[in-house]
Write a protein that holds these residues in place. Sequence first.
Motif, PDB file in Angstrom:
ATOM      1  N   LEU A  75       0.856  -1.051   0.056  1.00  0.00           N
ATOM      2  CA  LEU A  75       0.120  -0.096  -0.061  1.00  0.00           C
ATOM      3  C   LEU A  75       1.012   1.170   0.036  1.00  0.00           C
ATOM      4  N   ASP A  76       0.823   2.187  -0.775  1.00  0.00           N
ATOM      5  CA  ASP A  76       1.497   3.022  -0.979  1.00  0.00           C
ATOM      6  C   ASP A  76       0.541   4.606  -0.725  1.00  0.00           C
ATOM      7  N   GLU A  77       1.142   5.382  -0.289  1.00  0.00           N
ATOM      8  CA  GLU A  77       0.610   6.864  -0.038  1.00  0.00           C
ATOM      9  C   GLU A  77       0.626   7.571  -1.438  1.00  0.00           C
ATOM     10  N   VAL A  78      -0.252   8.329  -1.726  1.00  0.00           N
ATOM     11  CA  VAL A  78      -0.387   9.225  -2.917  1.00  0.00           C
ATOM     12  C   VAL A  78      -1.191  10.488  -2.563  1.00  0.00           C
ATOM     13  N   ILE A  79      -0.430  11.609  -2.680  1.00  0.00           N
ATOM     14  CA  ILE A  79      -0.844  12.683  -2.376  1.00  0.00           C
ATOM     15  C   ILE A  79      -1.474  13.220  -3.955  1.00  0.00           C
ATOM     16  N   GLY A  80      -2.756  13.513  -3.815  1.00  0.00           N
ATOM     17  CA  GLY A  80      -3.322  13.982  -5.132  1.00  0.00           C
ATOM     18  C   GLY A  80      -3.040  15.465  -5.431  1.00  0.00           C
ATOM     19  N   GLU A  81      -3.373  15.732  -6.439  1.00  0.00           N
ATOM     20  CA  GLU A  81      -3.186  17.334  -6.953  1.00  0.00           C
ATOM     21  C   GLU A  81      -4.160  18.219  -5.928  1.00  0.00           C
ATOM     22  N   ASP A  82      -4.991  17.495  -5.348  1.00  0.00           N
ATOM     23  CA  ASP A  82      -5.859  18.648  -4.304  1.00  0.00           C
ATOM     24  C   ASP A  82      -5.349  18.422  -2.968  1.00  0.00           C
ATOM     25  N   GLY A  83      -4.286  17.802  -3.147  1.00  0.00           N
ATOM     26  CA  GLY A  83      -3.411  17.741  -1.697  1.00  0.00           C
ATOM     27  C   GLY A  83      -3.951  16.647  -0.709  1.00  0.00           C
ATOM     28  N   ILE A  84      -4.864  15.906  -1.071  1.00  0.00           N
ATOM     29  CA  ILE A  84      -5.465  14.871  -0.142  1.00  0.00           C
ATOM     30  C   ILE A  84      -4.749  13.653  -0.382  1.00  0.00           C
ATOM     31  N   ARG A  85      -4.392  13.113   0.924  1.00  0.00           N
ATOM     32  CA  ARG A  85      -3.847  11.603   1.015  1.00  0.00           C
ATOM     33  C   ARG A  85      -4.710  10.608   0.678  1.00  0.00           C
ATOM     34  N   ARG A  86      -4.200   9.793  -0.292  1.00  0.00           N
ATOM     35  CA  ARG A  86      -4.863   8.496  -0.879  1.00  0.00           C
ATOM     36  C   ARG A  86      -4.071   7.333  -0.633  1.00  0.00           C
ATOM     37  N   CYS A  87      -4.635   6.136  -0.633  1.00  0.00           N
ATOM     38  CA  CYS A  87      -4.049   4.936  -0.844  1.00  0.00           C
ATOM     39  C   CYS A  87      -3.925   4.254  -2.085  1.00  0.00           C
ATOM     40  N   ALA A  88      -2.839   3.919  -2.590  1.00  0.00           N
ATOM     41  CA  ALA A  88      -2.588   3.305  -3.790  1.00  0.00           C
ATOM     42  C   ALA A  88      -2.357   1.684  -3.490  1.00  0.00           C
TER      43      ALA A  88
END
Length: 145
Positions: A75-88
């Motif tokens: 599981l990788d952390e991804v920060i979207g263009e909107d600045g929100i932390r997501r899970c890849a």
Amino acid sequence: MKPARHVHLLKLSVGTDDVEGLTRWQASGRAQGADGLPRHVTRMWPRREEEILAGGSIYWVIKGAIRCRQKILRLDEVIGEDGIRRCAIVLDPEIVRTGQATRRPFQGWRYLRPEDAPADLSSQRDDEDALPSELSAALAEIGVL
């Protein structure tokens, strides 16, 4: 220390008509990370991360039935263009066909206990023509598949 028991994830493959469609999508650059591995990005981070990484897979629901799975690598952390932390959810590129089990639509993902997961189909059946999705779903619904 006792090793963590593993758990799987169950996820709808939205917009996919069959396993081949999922395979095509994951081969596209949009579905892959910089490492070339397919991934599914989700807003929520699984709370049961340790159990997932102890041997879990993601089971894909296509057209109302579980049809295949992929081993979850990490599981990788991804920060979207909107600045929100997501899970890849980073996946093994090998897609393993499974027996079918019907599922009603749901949002997000669900945990799936190993004893509730359909069995893998024999690799000897990979060359067989797939049943039409409607017939396959009907057979799964009555417990034949």
